[in-house]
Design an enzyme around this catalytic site. Structure first.
Site, PDB file in Angstrom:
ATOM      1  N   ASP A   1       0.868  -1.172   0.000  1.00  0.00           N
ATOM      2  CA  ASP A   1       0.000   0.000   0.000  1.00  0.00           C
ATOM      3  C   ASP A   1       0.912   1.232   0.000  1.00  0.00           C
ATOM      4  OD1 ASP A   1      -2.105   1.744   0.003  1.00  0.00           O
ATOM      5  OD2 ASP A   1      -3.217   0.732   1.582  1.00  0.00           O
TER       6      ASP A   1
HETATM    7  C1  BGC Z   1      -5.045   3.222  -0.130  1.00  0.00           C
HETATM    8  C2  BGC Z   1      -5.073   2.247  -1.286  1.00  0.00           C
HETATM    9  C3  BGC Z   1      -4.875   2.981  -2.591  1.00  0.00           C
HETATM   10  C4  BGC Z   1      -3.559   3.757  -2.521  1.00  0.00           C
HETATM   11  C5  BGC Z   1      -3.233   4.528  -3.786  1.00  0.00           C
HETATM   12  C6  BGC Z   1      -3.821   4.126  -0.174  1.00  0.00           C
HETATM   13  O1  BGC Z   1      -3.931   5.142   0.759  1.00  0.00           O
HETATM   14  O2  BGC Z   1      -5.074   2.521   1.089  1.00  0.00           O
HETATM   15  O3  BGC Z   1      -6.291   1.556  -1.289  1.00  0.00           O
HETATM   16  O4  BGC Z   1      -4.871   2.074  -3.656  1.00  0.00           O
HETATM   17  O5  BGC Z   1      -3.659   4.685  -1.456  1.00  0.00           O
HETATM   18  O6  BGC Z   1      -4.121   5.553  -3.994  1.00  0.00           O
END
Ligand code: BGC
Length: 718
Positions: free
Chosen positions: A259
Site C-alpha cells: 500500500d
Molecule cells: C489506499 C489504497 C490505494 C492507494 C493509492 C492508499 O492510501 O489505502 O487503497 O490504492 O492509497 O491511492
C-alpha cells in the site's frame, strides 16, 4: 455411447487445454528467465519501487514498459500529475462511476461483480493502465470503519464468490486486478501502525478466504499488502502472510504491491515476500526498495535470487496483461458501461420496510416533495481515497424527475446541510450533527402540500472516508430531526438512505415508515432508485452486513477490542464476526445479514439433499422449491447456511455456504439447485494447523435472510 463419447471429447478438450496452458506457462517462464539474465542488478531494482505516484520503472532497452497502475474500486481514477496528486487536466479521462463495494455485495450476484470487473478492465485499457488497484475485499469487522463502503461484506463466503468474479472480469480484459488490502485492514484509526492480534483460526476462516478465492479461483495477478500489522509484523513484511500462506500454500504467481507508503524496512520486506514498494512522494531512489535494497543485495542481506523472483513475478504479470498477444484497446464511459452501472445499482437497492405498501408508488401520485441534501449530491468524489471523475452521475432528484416528471409535480427542499469535510479536524467539524431549523421548516412547508415526500438522507463521501472511522452509528447532519418533522406532516413519507455502512435506524424503523437503502450507487444511481420507486425494478438487494441495534452489541465493541490500546488490538471475538456473533450470542439485530424485502413474496418448500450420508470428497447437491406467491416478478436470494450439530469445538450458530439469486415469475415455482463441498464444512484446527471436517450430523438451512430460515434438513458426514 453418445454420452460416453461426448464425455471423452470434453475430457480431451479440458485436459488438452490444461496441458497446452501448462506448456505455455512453462515456455513463458523460460522466456522470462532469458530476459532476467540480460538485466543488470540496477535495472532489476528499478522495477521494484515507484518512480512516480502510480508507476514503477520498466527497462526500455529490453522492451519492458513501466508498470502503470491506477485506483480504484469505484472506477478508474482521473489522470493525475506524475509526481503530485493534482489533476493532469486531461479531457479524455471522464469515466464510469461504478457502485461501491458494499452495493455490489448487496446484489449477492457474482454476475454483477463480473460486469463491474469488465467495465473496470475496459476503462483501464483505454487509459493504458496495467494494474487496477481494485477490488477491496476486507471483512467488515467494525461497523464504524471509514472504508466499509469500499469493502464488501462481513461474510467470507459472500466476499469470496464476488472477489472471484470481480477479478475475472477485470483480468478478462488483460488488466491485472490488485486485490486489497492483504490482510485484515479493519479500521482506519491508527491504520499505519495498529497491530492486529488475530488467532490463526479466525484468520483462516474469516479474514483470508476471499483473498484465497481471488488467488486460487480468480487467478489474481497482483495483491496489495495492507498498512496494518498482523500478529506483530507489518503486512508488507509479514513472512507468514506473504511467503508462507500467499506464495507457498496458495501458489500465488503474481506480485505483491505495498500500500502507498506502507513499507517500513528494506531487508525484512524484501525477504518476507513484498515485491514492489509504492508510495506517495519522492525522492524515489531513497525508498526502501531503491538504493537501500541495492546496498542490501551487495551486502549479502538479500540474495540476487530473491530479487530475480520479484522481477520474474512482475514480468509474469506483464505477459498476462500489457505484453500479452491479444491486449485489447479498451473503451471508456460507453453506453454499455452506463448500462452495467445501472444493472448493478438496480440489483443493489435494499427495501428495508414497506408495511404501508406505499411502494411502488401508485400512478395517482400527483405531487412529490423530494427532500434532503443527498437528493442533489453526487458521490463519485469526496473525502480521502480514490474517486472517479464521472462522465455523468444521475442524482436522486434527477432520476425522480425523469421517471415521474410527466405525471407528477416535483419540488425540492434541501432539508439539512452536510457540513462535514474529511480533511477538517474534529473541532472544525463540530456541530455538523446539528439540525438546521430553517431548512427543516422549508422542508415541512413543502411536504405539507404534496401527496408523497421522499426524504433522501444518509451520509456522503466526506463523512465515510478512507483515513478516519466514524465516531458513532448515528445518522449525521441532524437528519433524525428532519425525518421526524417531515413525517409528522406527511404520512406518505419514504425514507431513502444513501450510505455505504450500517447506521442507527432504530427510531425510523419504529415509526410507520417506508425505508429504502441505496448506496454510493454510481453513475446511474438516480435512475435505478427512481425505477425501484416506480416498480419498474422490483428491489432484490439484501444487506451484506448486520445492522446492530446498538454499537455495543457488535463484537469488537462488546469485547472492548476497538480501536485497541497502545497500537494493539486483539480480535477477541475470534471467528464470531458479523451474524456469526449475533446469532451465536442470541443478540437481535436491527437488520440481520442477508435481509431485504421485495414487492412480492416467496414461499420455500421441499428442501432436499441428494443423499443423507456423505464422505469427505463428496459434493452435497441441494435443491429447494421457491414459489413467487405475489403478483409481480421478483428476484430472490436463496441462502444456504449450515450448523454442526453437537460440534466438539466452538462454532458459529450459522455459516453461509452457498447462495443463489433467482428470477421468478408471479405464481411460478423455481427449483433452485446449489452445491456444497463437504470439504467446505471444515473448521481450522489451531493446534493441528489444518482444516478438519468433523464427522456427524449437520443441519442445513434454506433461508431468505440469516434470521428468516424457511426450510431445514439434516445430513451426516462419515
Ligand atoms: C489506499 C489504497 C490505494 C492507494 C493509492 C492508499 O492510501 O489505502 O487503497 O490504492 O492509497 O491511492
Amino acid at each position: 455411447m453418445i454420452k460416453y463419447i461426448t464425455a471423452c471429447a470434453v475430457a480431451l478438450l479440458l485436459f488438452g487445454n490444461v496441458s497446452a496452458q501448462n506448456k505455455n506457462e512453462a515456455a513463458l517462464q523460460v522466456k522470462i528467465s532469458g530476459i532476467i539474465k540480460k538485466m543488470t542488478l540496477e535495472e532489476k531494482i528499478a522495477m521494484l519501487h515507484g518512480n512516480s505516484l502510480f508507476s514503477s520503472a520498466g527497462v526500455k532497452r529490453l522492451g519492458i514498459p513501466e508498470l502503470s497502475s491506477d485506483d480504484g474500486p469505484l472506477g478508474v481514477r482521473e489522470e493525475i500529475k506524475r509526481f503530485d496528486w493534482n489533476s493532469a487536466n486531461w479531457t479524455t479521462d471522464s469515466a464510469t462511476f461504478l457502485p461501491n463495494g458494499s452495493a455490489i455485495a448487496a446484489t449477492w450476484n457474482p454476475a454483477m461483480a463480473n460486469e463491474y470487473g469488465i467495465v473496470i478492465g475496459q476503462e483501464a485499457n483505454a487509459r493504458n493502465k496495467i494494474v487496477m488497484l481494485a477490488p477491496a475485499f476486507n471483512i467488515c469487522r467494525v461497523p464504524l470503519n471509514g472504508r466499509t463502503y469500499e469493502y464488501y461484506s462481513e461474510d467470507p463466503y459472500l466476499n469470496g464468490q464476488l472477489a472471484i468474479q470481480a477479478v475475472k472480469g477485470i483480468q478478462s480484459q488483460h488488466v491485472a486486478a490488485c486485490v486489497k488490502h492483504f490482510a485484515a485492514n479493519s479500521q482506519e484509526v491508527n491504520r499505519n501502525d495498529i497491530n492486529e492480534e488475530i488467532d490463526e483460526r479466525a484468520l483462516r476462516e474469516i479474514y483470508l478466504p476471499a483473498f484465497k478465492a481471488a488467488v486460487q479461483e480468480g487467478n489474481a495477478y497482483t495483491i496489495m499488502s495492507a498498512y496494518n500489522k498482523v500478529n506483530g509484523y507489518w503486512c508488507s513484511e509479514n513472512d507468514f502472510l506473504l511467503n508462507k500462506v500467499l506464495k507457498k500454500e496458495w501458489g500465488f504467481k503474481g506480485a505483491v504491491i505495498s500500500d502507498w507508503g506502507g513499507v517500513h524496512h528494506t531487508v525484512e520486506a524484501a525477504n518476507n515476500g513484498l515485491d514492489i514498494e509504492m508510495g506517495s512522494s519522492g525522492p524515489y531512489d531513497k525508498w526502501y526498495f531503491a538504493d537501500p535494497l541495492l546496498a542490501a543485495v551487495k551486502a549479502g542481506q538479500v540474495s540476487e535470487e530473491t530479487i530475480n523472483d520479484k522481477v520474474r513475478r512482475i514480468l509474469w504479470v506483464m505477459y498476462h496483461t500489457s505484453l500479452s498477444d491479444h491486449h485489447p484497446e479498451g473503451s471508456i464511459a460507453t453506453a454499455a458501461h452506463g448500462k452495467a452501472a445501472y444493472d448493478i445499482a438496480s440489483e443493489s437497492i435494499v427495501l428495508l420496510k414497506n408495511d404501508a405498501h406505499l411502494l411502488p408508488l401508485k400512478a395517482n401520485v400527483k405531487s412529490i416533495a423530494v427532500i434532503g441534501d443527498n437528493a442533489i449530491r453526487t458521490f463519485a468524489l469526496g473525502g480521502f481515497g480514490a474517486g472517479v471523475k464521472a462522465k455523468y452521475e444521475v442524482t436522486a432528484l434527477a432520476g425522480i424527475r425523469s421517471r415521474f416528471g410527466q405525471s407528477a409535480d416535483i419540488k425540492f427542499a434541501q432539508g439539512y446541510k452536510a457540513n462535514y469535510l474529511a480533511n477538517r479536524t474534529d473541532e472544525q467539524n463540530a456541530g455538523s450533527d446539528k439540525p438546521d431549523q430553517t431548512l427543516i421548516d422549508e422542508a415541512v412547508s413543502l411536504a405539507k402540500t404534496t401527496d408523497v415526500a421522499i426524504l433522501c438522507i444518509g451520509s456522503n463521501r466526506e463523512y465515510e472516508s478512507e483515513g478516519h472511522d466514524r465516531k458513532t452509528l448515528a445518522l449525521p447532519f441532524g437528519e433524525q430531526a428532519l425525518v421526524n418533522a417531515v413525517s409528522a406532516v406527511n404520512p406518505n413519507t419514504i425514507i431513502v438512505v444513501m450510505a455505504g455502512a450500517p447506521y442507527d435506524l432504530n427510531e425510523i424503523e419504529k415509526s410507520d415508515h417506508t425505508i429504502i437503502w441505496s448506496w454510493f450507487n454510481g453513475s446511474e444511481a438516480g435512475n435505478a432508485l427512481a425505477d425501484v420507486l416506480k416498480g419498474i425494478i422490483n428491489p432484490s438487494g439484501k444487506m451484506p452486513f448486520t445492522f446492530p441495534v446498538s454499537l455495543n452489541d457488535s463484537p469488537a465493541f462488546a469485547l472492548n477490542s476497538y480501536p485497541g490500546e497502545n497500537l494493539n488490538t486483539t480480535y477477541k471475538e475470534g471467528i464470531l464476526v458479523g451474524y456469526r456473533w449475533y446469532d451465536t450470542k442470541n443478540i437481535t439485530p436491527l437488520y440481520c445479514f442477508g435481509y431485504g424485502l421485495s414487492y412480492t413474496n416467496f414461499a420455500y418448500t421441499g428442501l432436499l439433499t441428494n443423499k443423507k450420508q456423505y464422505k469427505l470428497n463428496d459434493k452435497i447437491a441441494v435443491t429447494v422449491n421457491v414459489k413467487n406467491t405475489g403478483a409481480v416478478a421478483g428476484k430472490e436470494i436463496v441462502q444456504l447456511y449450515i450448523k454442526k450439530v453437537n460440534s466438539s469445538v466452538s462454532r458459529a450458530d450459522k455459516e453461509l455456504k452457498a447462495f443463489k439469486k433467482v428470477t421468478i415469475a408471479p405464481t411460478k415455482t423455481a427449483l433452485v439447485s446449489m452445491n456444497i463441498n463437504v470439504s467446505d464444512l471444515a473448521y481450522f484446527d489451531d493446534k493441528l494447523k489444518k482444516w478438519v471436517v468433523e464427522p456427524g450430523e449437520y443441519k442445513l438451512m434454506a433461508a431468505s435472510s440469516s434470521k428468516d430460515i424457511r426450510q431445514v434438513a439434516s445430513f451426516y458426514v462419515r
